[in-house]
Motif scaffolding. Structure first.
Motif, mmCIF file in Angstrom:
data_model
loop_
_atom_site.group_PDB
_atom_site.id
_atom_site.type_symbol
_atom_site.label_atom_id
_atom_site.label_comp_id
_atom_site.label_asym_id
_atom_site.label_seq_id
_atom_site.Cartn_x
_atom_site.Cartn_y
_atom_site.Cartn_z
ATOM 1 N N UNK A 78 -5.025 1.796 2.400
ATOM 2 C CA UNK A 78 -6.364 1.798 2.986
ATOM 3 C C UNK A 78 -7.377 2.420 2.025
ATOM 4 N N UNK A 79 -7.421 1.885 0.808
ATOM 5 C CA UNK A 79 -8.368 2.306 -0.211
ATOM 6 C C UNK A 79 -9.009 1.058 -0.812
ATOM 7 N N UNK A 80 -9.929 1.245 -1.727
ATOM 8 C CA UNK A 80 -10.603 0.108 -2.338
ATOM 9 C C UNK A 80 -9.672 -0.680 -3.239
ATOM 10 N N UNK A 81 -9.995 -1.953 -3.428
ATOM 11 C CA UNK A 81 -9.175 -2.817 -4.269
ATOM 12 C C UNK A 81 -9.129 -2.317 -5.710
ATOM 13 N N UNK A 82 -10.179 -1.611 -6.145
ATOM 14 C CA UNK A 82 -10.188 -1.073 -7.516
ATOM 15 C C UNK A 82 -9.026 -0.104 -7.728
#
Length: 402
Positions: A78-82
């Motif tokens: 549940x974090x950014x795709x980066x």
């Protein structure tokens, strides 16, 4: 500095590709589960076998992504795709690989409960098992959660060794299946006057196809369990091969050339060698697979003939549940240096780890299936079972009637 950076990037990308290939090979094994079941069940239940494996996989992926992987390893996405693309997305692909293992649990159960189980209740049970029961034990063994592995190492000199999941995946799946099978009871007409009535497999070629797909995919299951290229070992591959042929030959001899036993024999051997495939000498692996082939033949026949409630259609309890436990114990025997193994393993730790796996799986299965049984029931009606799960659940048969 540029060369060092380039080598580091190449290593990360190679490891990502390596484990991705393993994930794809284990994903393909689910086609093997499907066709093994399609060929074994009666014709009126073939569509249901195919649909169960596909939908169980979908539910398992979601359950493991959002809950199970976190319970086992404490990681989430549940974090950014980066952030997720760090190290060429290795952590994502590792999740994919381990999720295909987790999804094998309901695929194993599916073979035991075939021909008489309701659809949605069993699908919900699959989600709960992959979200909670399986990852609890997976994390206990493969991530060192709750100090169980440390305790074993302190007490007996080595932790519980299960390289590719003889117990973590197969025994857990087999003992969860036993709980479900006992709750469901035997198929109608299976026992008459205390004697078992044989329900012949509907399609031996499909059964054989399923066994072959599983057998080929298993080399991804075992070899790629190294998870990185620097951990790859030809010993794992050859031990898997030797255990496979040991299972084939013994099941051929003891099973009296029965095609069902012969095509499950290599699977029994491969289940058993998962735990110690990275430690054993190939001769130890051959013996391990041969003993597993014998276990499957004898225990399948005994269970079908002697225990009426234990109508395990594909024999998943002896194949995965018992052969998985044997594999962990065999790892503690043939992994010893005195028998040609690499050492670093304790027989007592292998026994206690196996007992822990059996308890978590069987009790967890009883709780999950017991709760769902109390709420909605698990079994088709007598009429639905007589008509077959294909028409009763999916409203279509395997072949069009002209």
């Amino acid at each position: 500095m540029d060369i060092t950076s380039a080598v580091h990037t190449l290593t990360e990308s190679a490891n990502t590709l390596f484990i991705l290939i393993g994930a794809i090979m284990v994903l393909a094994m689910h086609a093997g589960f499907a066709f093994l079941e399609v060929g074994t069940v009666r014709h009126k239940n073939q569509v249901n076998a195919l649909v169960k494996i596909m939908t169980d996989f979908g539910v398992s992926a979601v359950a493991y992504f959002f809950i199970g992987y976190y319970i086992a390893y404490g990681s989430h996405f549940m974090t950014g795709a980066a952030e997720l693309t760090a190290s060429n997305g290795y952590e994502l692909v590792k999740f994919f690989f381990l999720m295909t293992f987790a999804a094998a649990i309901p695929a194993i159960v599916s073979g035991g409960i075939a021909e008489r189980a309701k659809f949605y209740p069993m699908l919900i049970a699959s989600g709960l098992i992959v979200a909670f029961v399986y990852p609890f034990f997976e994390g206990l063994i493969w991530n060192g959660n709750y100090g169980f592995q440390s305790w074993l190492e302190n007490q007996f000199g080595a932790s519980f060794h299960d390289f590719a999941g003889s117990v973590v995946v197969h025994a857990v799946g087999g003992w969860i299946a036993l709980a479900a099978v006992l709750m469901l009871g035997a198929r109608n007409g299976r026992y008459r006057n205390g004697r078992v009535v044989a329900f012949a497999p509907s399609n031996i070629p499909f059964l054989a196809l399923g066994a072959w797909i599983l057998t080929v995919g298993w080399f991804g299951f075992n070899v790629m369990s190294a998870q990185t290229l620097d951990g790859i070992s030809g010993l794992v591959a050859v031990n898997s091969l030797m255990a496979m042929v040991g299972g084939i030959l013994v099941s051929m001899l003891l099973g009296r050339k029965d095609p069902g036993f012969i095509h499950n024999g290599p699977l029994a051997g491969l289940v058993a060698v998962c735990a110690g495939s990275d430690l054993m000498h190939p001769v130890g692996a051959l013996i391990t697979g041969g003993v597993a082939g014998a276990i499957f033949v004898y225990l399948f026949e005994w269970a079908q003939a002697k225990i009426e409630r234990l109508d395990d259609v594909l024999g998943v309890w002896p194949l995965h549940g018992v052969c998985g436990v044997w594999g962990a114990i065999a790892c503690g025997i043939f992994g010893q240096e005195a028998l040609g193994g690499l050492g670093g393993v304790s027989l007592m730790s292998q026994i206690l780890g196996s007992i822990a796996g059996v308890l978590v799986a069987f009790v967890g299965g009883l709780i999950v299936y017991g709760v769902i049984s109390a709420i909605s029931g698990l079994r088709l009606t007598e009429e639905e079972e007589f008509n077959g799960a294909d028409l009763s659940i999916h409203r279509i048969g395997a072949n069009a009637v002209e």
